[in-house]
Scaffold this motif. Sequence first.
Motif, PDB file in Angstrom:
ATOM      1  N   SER A 174     -46.821  25.840   7.869  1.00 20.04           N
ATOM      2  CA  SER A 174     -46.480  26.448   9.298  1.00 20.04           C
ATOM      3  C   SER A 174     -45.176  26.551   9.420  1.00 20.04           C
ATOM      4  CB  SER A 174     -46.791  25.002  10.418  1.00 20.04           C
ATOM      5  OG  SER A 174     -46.760  25.689  11.865  1.00 20.04           O
ATOM      6  N   PHE A 233     -44.515  30.125   8.030  1.00 14.71           N
ATOM      7  CA  PHE A 233     -44.889  31.120   8.794  1.00 14.71           C
ATOM      8  C   PHE A 233     -43.738  31.390   9.756  1.00 14.71           C
ATOM      9  CE2 PHE A 233     -47.122  32.801  12.731  1.00 14.71           C
ATOM     10  CZ  PHE A 233     -47.719  34.152  11.854  1.00 14.71           C
ATOM     11  N   VAL A 257     -45.005  39.448   7.305  1.00 15.78           N
ATOM     12  CA  VAL A 257     -45.420  39.202   8.750  1.00 15.78           C
ATOM     13  C   VAL A 257     -44.646  40.399   9.486  1.00 15.78           C
ATOM     14  CG1 VAL A 257     -45.962  37.796  10.600  1.00 15.78           C
ATOM     15  CG2 VAL A 257     -46.085  37.098   8.385  1.00 15.78           C
ATOM     16  N   THR A 317     -48.351  39.879  16.006  1.00 14.84           N
ATOM     17  CA  THR A 317     -47.893  39.434  14.607  1.00 14.84           C
ATOM     18  C   THR A 317     -48.316  40.201  13.318  1.00 14.84           C
ATOM     19  OG1 THR A 317     -49.697  37.702  14.087  1.00 14.84           O
ATOM     20  CG2 THR A 317     -47.564  37.087  15.819  1.00 14.84           C
ATOM     21  N   TRP A 359     -50.384  38.666  11.266  1.00 10.33           N
ATOM     22  CA  TRP A 359     -50.397  37.630  10.630  1.00 10.33           C
ATOM     23  C   TRP A 359     -51.365  37.424   9.439  1.00 10.33           C
ATOM     24  CZ3 TRP A 359     -51.891  32.789  13.899  1.00 10.33           C
ATOM     25  CH2 TRP A 359     -53.732  32.558  14.115  1.00 10.33           C
ATOM     26  N   PHE A 401     -49.290  37.833   6.052  1.00 12.08           N
ATOM     27  CA  PHE A 401     -48.574  36.417   5.502  1.00 12.08           C
ATOM     28  C   PHE A 401     -49.226  36.204   4.270  1.00 12.08           C
ATOM     29  CE2 PHE A 401     -48.552  31.415   6.164  1.00 12.08           C
ATOM     30  CZ  PHE A 401     -47.403  31.257   5.822  1.00 12.08           C
ATOM     31  N   ALA A 438     -50.740  28.503  11.552  1.00 14.87           N
ATOM     32  CA  ALA A 438     -50.033  29.584  11.925  1.00 14.87           C
ATOM     33  C   ALA A 438     -49.945  29.633  13.514  1.00 14.87           C
ATOM     34  CB  ALA A 438     -50.558  30.992  11.622  1.00 14.87           C
TER      35      ALA A 438
END
Length: 489
Positions: A47, A50, A68, A267, A269, A272, A401
């Motif tokens: 976390s 991220f 990201v 995002t 994401w 990532f 995340a």
Amino acid sequence: KECCCCILEQDLTCLNLCWVSCMCLTLQVEETLKPFMLSMKKLREISSRFTKEMDNGLDKKKHQKAAVKMLPTFVRAKPDGSERGDFLALDLGGTNFRVLHIRVEDKKILKVDSQICAIPQEIMQGTGHELFDHLAKCLGEFLESQKLKEQKLPLGFTFSFPCEQTEIDKSILIRWTKGFSCSGVEGKDVVQLLKDAIHKRGDYDISSVVMVNDTVATMMSCNQQEHEDPDCEIGMIIGTGTNACYMEDMKNVKRCEETEGQMCINTEWGGFGDKSPLSDPGALDDILTDFDKEVDETSINPGVHIFEKMISGMYLGEIVRLVLVELTNNNLLFEGKVTVRLDTKHTFETKHMSFIEGVDQEVIDTIQDLLKVRCSEDDARVVSLVCDTISSRSAHLCAAALAAIANRIRLNKAKDNLKTAVGVDGTVYKKHPNFRHKLEDAVAFLAPECDLKFYISEDGSGKGAAMVTAVAQRQPHSRLMNGNGEEDR
């Protein structure tokens, strides 16, 4: 032999696997599955990583190299109840796409009608012209069936691929994902390609096109009057692919000149964990298993969207299959016999994981029929545990995340405790019997200062796209272009 719960840390993984606490597994099975079992400490680390990646993506100097991407969407507001009218929505994000006729009135989104159109494999991997001609053709057929060809309606275009959006009606495709590889599209404005395809037909027109990411559409579709406070400030997709968006303070979006108000940030994401000069080695390298690496290396886009490949519906079933092959080769499953079916890529789909929960004759029969193996009751228990372990990891990584996003919103608002909502869409979240609870429980552990409500988006990518378009129509700073290249307001 030890029971699996005896060798695991007392954390979320252990709690979620307690239903097998009485089943003694061989150490080999335990060792195969252990890399998927992430401790709370590790999830907190992820976390934090991220959060750092989000900062990189928002930074004016670093964003081009960020894994990201944190893409501005130019969606600056949520519905206020004044939106109304008829809109079209075109939703492209997988092997099918949809065209919808939507009516918005009094902050309510009403679907008038819709049509699903298939995208053949040869078009998914053909040329960009073929793809957008196909979209325009199906849109025309829908308008004909609805007797709308003579009207010029605004269109919300939900395009569920990583794009660099420079205006609400201009969006450059960064890269294809989800099995698409159409030539001549990456680096091009997909809104203009759609307009060109419609113009080339000449038998209908649209008044304007608003580019909408599916996460944004999901978030917007959940901002309706039937939902009580808190407002929905986060959108999340966990289906074939995965992504999230949220409302960010403009002062933190260093890539944009404005500093007042908010903007929805896509995002992306799924990237990532991708290699980047700002996060090298990749931010997820220490938790990647050999099975994850094989899925990535044999994918259509190796090295790209690592996070998505660890948690989304397009890949989870294949990870399970590779683990089952490994266990079978080690004589721990199916009498050590790897059948042709078991050894064939993508024969085990994520939807099968949703069904294989617990052990009964129906589950045993399903495994035997699906993989063409002889499955004992003990085999079925192991298969069920594999499915549960890998779906748990997916839920926990999503939670890590999502907790970072929620905490960011809390800090932006300078609150000790945050109440907000998440709009969610996607088959993994909706269809898997335990995924939702695992995700929500993990977020509660990882972001205890954030009280999140989860709203399931009903037809978000269609209805939400129409709502984004309706909001854009009323925004004074929104620049919308019609089919002739002239400004619409």
